[in-house]
Write a protein that holds these residues in place. Structure first.
Motif, mmCIF file in Angstrom:
data_model
loop_
_atom_site.group_PDB
_atom_site.id
_atom_site.type_symbol
_atom_site.label_atom_id
_atom_site.label_comp_id
_atom_site.label_asym_id
_atom_site.label_seq_id
_atom_site.Cartn_x
_atom_site.Cartn_y
_atom_site.Cartn_z
ATOM 1 N N GLN A 1 0.825 -1.211 0.000
ATOM 2 C CA GLN A 1 0.000 0.000 0.000
ATOM 3 C C GLN A 1 0.857 1.257 0.000
ATOM 4 O O GLN A 1 0.553 2.237 -0.698
ATOM 5 C CB GLN A 1 -0.921 -0.005 1.229
ATOM 6 C CG GLN A 1 -2.003 -1.076 1.188
ATOM 7 C CD GLN A 1 -2.952 -0.902 0.013
ATOM 8 O OE1 GLN A 1 -3.352 0.205 -0.331
ATOM 9 N NE2 GLN A 1 -3.292 -2.014 -0.635
ATOM 10 N N TYR A 2 1.934 1.230 0.740
ATOM 11 C CA TYR A 2 2.835 2.392 0.797
ATOM 12 C C TYR A 2 3.421 2.692 -0.584
ATOM 13 O O TYR A 2 3.552 3.863 -0.977
ATOM 14 C CB TYR A 2 3.958 2.098 1.802
ATOM 15 C CG TYR A 2 5.077 3.104 1.782
ATOM 16 C CD1 TYR A 2 4.917 4.376 2.327
ATOM 17 C CD2 TYR A 2 6.304 2.787 1.199
ATOM 18 C CE1 TYR A 2 5.942 5.303 2.302
ATOM 19 C CE2 TYR A 2 7.338 3.698 1.177
ATOM 20 C CZ TYR A 2 7.152 4.959 1.716
ATOM 21 O OH TYR A 2 8.172 5.865 1.678
ATOM 22 N N ASN B 1 2.147 2.351 -3.444
ATOM 23 C CA ASN B 1 1.174 2.840 -4.428
ATOM 24 C C ASN B 1 1.191 4.359 -4.586
ATOM 25 O O ASN B 1 0.634 4.886 -5.561
ATOM 26 C CB ASN B 1 -0.246 2.392 -4.040
ATOM 27 C CG ASN B 1 -0.487 0.927 -4.367
ATOM 28 O OD1 ASN B 1 0.114 0.382 -5.284
ATOM 29 N ND2 ASN B 1 -1.371 0.293 -3.605
ATOM 30 N N GLN B 2 1.848 5.055 -3.654
ATOM 31 C CA GLN B 2 1.854 6.519 -3.699
ATOM 32 C C GLN B 2 2.599 7.027 -4.948
ATOM 33 O O GLN B 2 3.738 6.674 -5.186
ATOM 34 C CB GLN B 2 2.528 7.078 -2.438
ATOM 35 C CG GLN B 2 1.838 6.677 -1.144
ATOM 36 C CD GLN B 2 2.605 7.141 0.077
ATOM 37 O OE1 GLN B 2 2.940 8.320 0.183
ATOM 38 N NE2 GLN B 2 2.887 6.227 0.997
ATOM 39 N N LYS B 3 1.910 7.859 -5.728
ATOM 40 C CA LYS B 3 2.470 8.467 -6.944
ATOM 41 C C LYS B 3 3.088 7.417 -7.874
ATOM 42 O O LYS B 3 4.149 7.630 -8.453
ATOM 43 C CB LYS B 3 3.497 9.541 -6.586
ATOM 44 C CG LYS B 3 2.876 10.782 -5.963
ATOM 45 C CD LYS B 3 3.888 11.906 -5.872
ATOM 46 C CE LYS B 3 3.253 13.190 -5.382
ATOM 47 N NZ LYS B 3 4.172 14.324 -5.344
ATOM 48 N N TRP B 4 2.403 6.296 -7.999
ATOM 49 C CA TRP B 4 2.872 5.226 -8.872
ATOM 50 C C TRP B 4 1.721 4.777 -9.769
ATOM 51 O O TRP B 4 0.613 4.525 -9.299
ATOM 52 C CB TRP B 4 3.376 4.043 -8.058
ATOM 53 C CG TRP B 4 3.684 2.804 -8.859
ATOM 54 C CD1 TRP B 4 2.914 1.678 -8.969
ATOM 55 C CD2 TRP B 4 4.837 2.558 -9.665
ATOM 56 N NE1 TRP B 4 3.518 0.748 -9.785
ATOM 57 C CE2 TRP B 4 4.712 1.270 -10.229
ATOM 58 C CE3 TRP B 4 5.974 3.310 -9.971
ATOM 59 C CZ2 TRP B 4 5.667 0.719 -11.068
ATOM 60 C CZ3 TRP B 4 6.930 2.758 -10.805
ATOM 61 C CH2 TRP B 4 6.781 1.472 -11.335
ATOM 62 N N ASP B 5 1.984 4.706 -11.050
ATOM 63 C CA ASP B 5 1.003 4.204 -12.009
ATOM 64 C C ASP B 5 1.756 3.366 -13.027
ATOM 65 O O ASP B 5 2.452 3.891 -13.901
ATOM 66 C CB ASP B 5 0.262 5.357 -12.692
ATOM 67 C CG ASP B 5 -0.902 4.878 -13.548
ATOM 68 O OD1 ASP B 5 -0.744 3.855 -14.254
ATOM 69 O OD2 ASP B 5 -1.966 5.522 -13.517
ATOM 70 N N HIS C 1 5.026 -3.352 -8.798
ATOM 71 C CA HIS C 1 5.750 -2.116 -8.485
ATOM 72 C C HIS C 1 7.160 -2.125 -9.074
ATOM 73 O O HIS C 1 8.058 -1.453 -8.564
ATOM 74 C CB HIS C 1 5.815 -1.912 -6.972
ATOM 75 C CG HIS C 1 4.473 -1.696 -6.334
ATOM 76 N ND1 HIS C 1 3.790 -2.705 -5.705
ATOM 77 C CD2 HIS C 1 3.680 -0.598 -6.279
ATOM 78 C CE1 HIS C 1 2.637 -2.240 -5.250
ATOM 79 N NE2 HIS C 1 2.540 -0.966 -5.583
ATOM 80 N N ASP D 1 6.385 9.754 -9.119
ATOM 81 C CA ASP D 1 7.584 9.903 -8.298
ATOM 82 C C ASP D 1 8.290 8.564 -8.291
ATOM 83 O O ASP D 1 7.914 7.643 -7.557
ATOM 84 C CB ASP D 1 7.202 10.331 -6.880
ATOM 85 C CG ASP D 1 8.419 10.786 -6.070
ATOM 86 O OD1 ASP D 1 9.486 10.986 -6.679
ATOM 87 O OD2 ASP D 1 8.281 10.937 -4.841
ATOM 88 N N PRO E 1 8.760 2.641 -7.742
ATOM 89 C CA PRO E 1 8.287 3.800 -6.992
ATOM 90 C C PRO E 1 9.439 4.419 -6.202
ATOM 91 O O PRO E 1 10.367 3.706 -5.789
ATOM 92 C CB PRO E 1 7.232 3.213 -6.051
ATOM 93 C CG PRO E 1 6.819 1.926 -6.682
ATOM 94 C CD PRO E 1 8.040 1.414 -7.388
#
Length: 408
Positions: free
Chosen positions: A96-97, A99-103, A128, A156, A171
């Motif tokens: 979950q951590y 996933n921040q600013k990751w696509d 990821h 990011d 990420p």
């Protein structure tokens, strides 16, 4: 992590390929030396962590091919996945951590614009992590241009180049060092942060490990150019990070000695146990020594008369229990060894034990659980998925010295 009520004495965090595992050592001698050291002295009170660029799929493949000691924790896919124990329970909080600013879809879309990039096999493409091969001469230009494009798309990320060929897009919060920092924070919150941590690596994607605060570090002698350049520029004068003189697992053992982290002489390195005494032996150490004796007995590298000494070392009513449920007394097991003396002489035959753990069930009686492995050339097998069980009697200070000659 739940094996201990409090902090582990030591945590070793090691890369696998060409750090723990020497692929130029077909007999796996350095790896087996480390395994014997770990099982004899560290398994019961320390944590072993593998931090690898491999995905779970090819990590498990390596475990089938090489005599790797079972880790307590595995950090895979360049720090994007963390699993715990033999059951490989995933750390969902870490996922979950990240996933921040990751696509991932945007990363794939942008990397498609670079003909210099060749996708790595599908097994290495992870939620990821997006991975490629790129020639060294093109790497710098591609990394700069790709970083700018992904930043403009609002991501990011970090790009890691290693082994002069591999490029991973992750990420920003991922990577081996970030994953270790997260893990140590988790252990600290549970009041289980190990007293000492040793990190070990050989390539560029290991660099982050050496930047984690308050760790010891070893760059193995066979390290890649990109890590050696980083070491010369950033860590050469740091007394807590060394460039070992030994390759791979032997470099790790060397670092244990240099930093005084604990015993650093592997039982597998000892040729004459009569001349070598340990300060404080234990049941795990004796199990490791017994199976070294068994290997050398089968290869006729010990005197046949040494079996009589072995008989005196064990509690005669003690039993060995096979995973199938069959049990035999130690005396019977030792007598049966007469029939196989030298049957592997001149052959590639190796024996090792894994996950050796003991519990005291009497004043001088221990229950020892372990997995026993054997290899014949390229064939490696374990008798069963369940552990073997043994109960052994040791007289006070565990004076087992079954060797009657120099083992060579």
């Amino acid at each position: 992590m739940d094996r201990f009520d409090g902090p582990a004495d030591l945590m070793i965090v090691s890369d696998l390929d060409f750090t723990m595992v020497d692929h130029n050592d077909p007999e796996n001698l350095s790896l087996l030396r480390f395994n014997a050291l770990w099982e004899a002295y560290y398994r019961s009170n320390s944590l072993l962590v593998y931090s690898t660029g491999r995905s779970a799929t090819i990590y498990e493949q390596l475990r089938k091919e090489k005599p790797l000691a079972s880790p307590d924790i595995a950090i895979m896919s360049v720090g994007t996945e963390i699993t715990y124990g033999e059951s490989t329970t995933p750390d969902d909080e870490w996922k979950q951590y990240l996933n921040q600013k990751w696509d991932r879809d945007i990363v794939v879309e942008e990397t498609d614009r670079f003909p210099q990039l060749t996708s790595q096999p599908e097994t290495e493409q992870r939620p990821h992590k997006v991975s490629f091969f790129v020639e060294k001469d093109d790497a710098s230009e591609v990394i700069d241009a790709l970083s700018q494009r992904l930043e403009k798309r609002g991501l990011d990320v970090k790009l890691l180049y290693s082994n002069g060929i591999a490029l991973d897009v992750l990420p920003r919060g991922a990577g081996k060092g970030k994953a270790l920092t997260y893990l140590m924070g988790k252990l600290k919150a549970r009041r289980k942060l190990p007293f000492k941590t040793l990190v070990c690596g050989d390539s560029g994607n290991d660099t982050e490990l050496f930047t984690v605060p308050l760790v010891y570090g070893v760059v193995v002698s066979n390290a890649q150019e990109e890590l050696l350049h980083w070491y010369e520029a950033n860590a050469k004068n740091n007394p807590n990070i060394i460039h070992a003189k030994e390759r791979c697992a032997l470099g790790i053992i060397q670092a244990i000695g240099i930093f005084s982290l604990g015993p650093n002489v592997s039982p597998r390195s000892i040729t004459d146990f009569h001349r070598f005494r340990v300060e404080a032996s234990n049941p795990e150490h004796e199990v490791v020594k017994f199976y070294l004796f068994y290997e050398r007995w089968r290869r006729a590298e010990v005197a046949r008369s040494s079996l009589d000494t072995l008989k005196l070392s064990f509690y005669s009513p003690g039993i060995s229990v096979h995973p199938s449920g069959c049990d035999r007394s130690f005396s019977q097991c030792i007598e049966e060894m007469n029939a196989v003396y030298g049957d592997k002489q001149g052959k590639h035959f190796q024996v090792w034990v894994d996950r050796v753990l003991s519990s005291q069930i009497g004043s001088e009686l221990w229950l020892v659980k372990f997995d026993k492995w054997e290899s014949y050339g390229e064939y490696m097998r374990r008798a069963a998925r369940l552990p073997n069980y043994s109960i052994a009697y040791f007289k006070g200070s565990f004076p087992v010295d079954p060797y009657a000659s120099d083992l060579g």
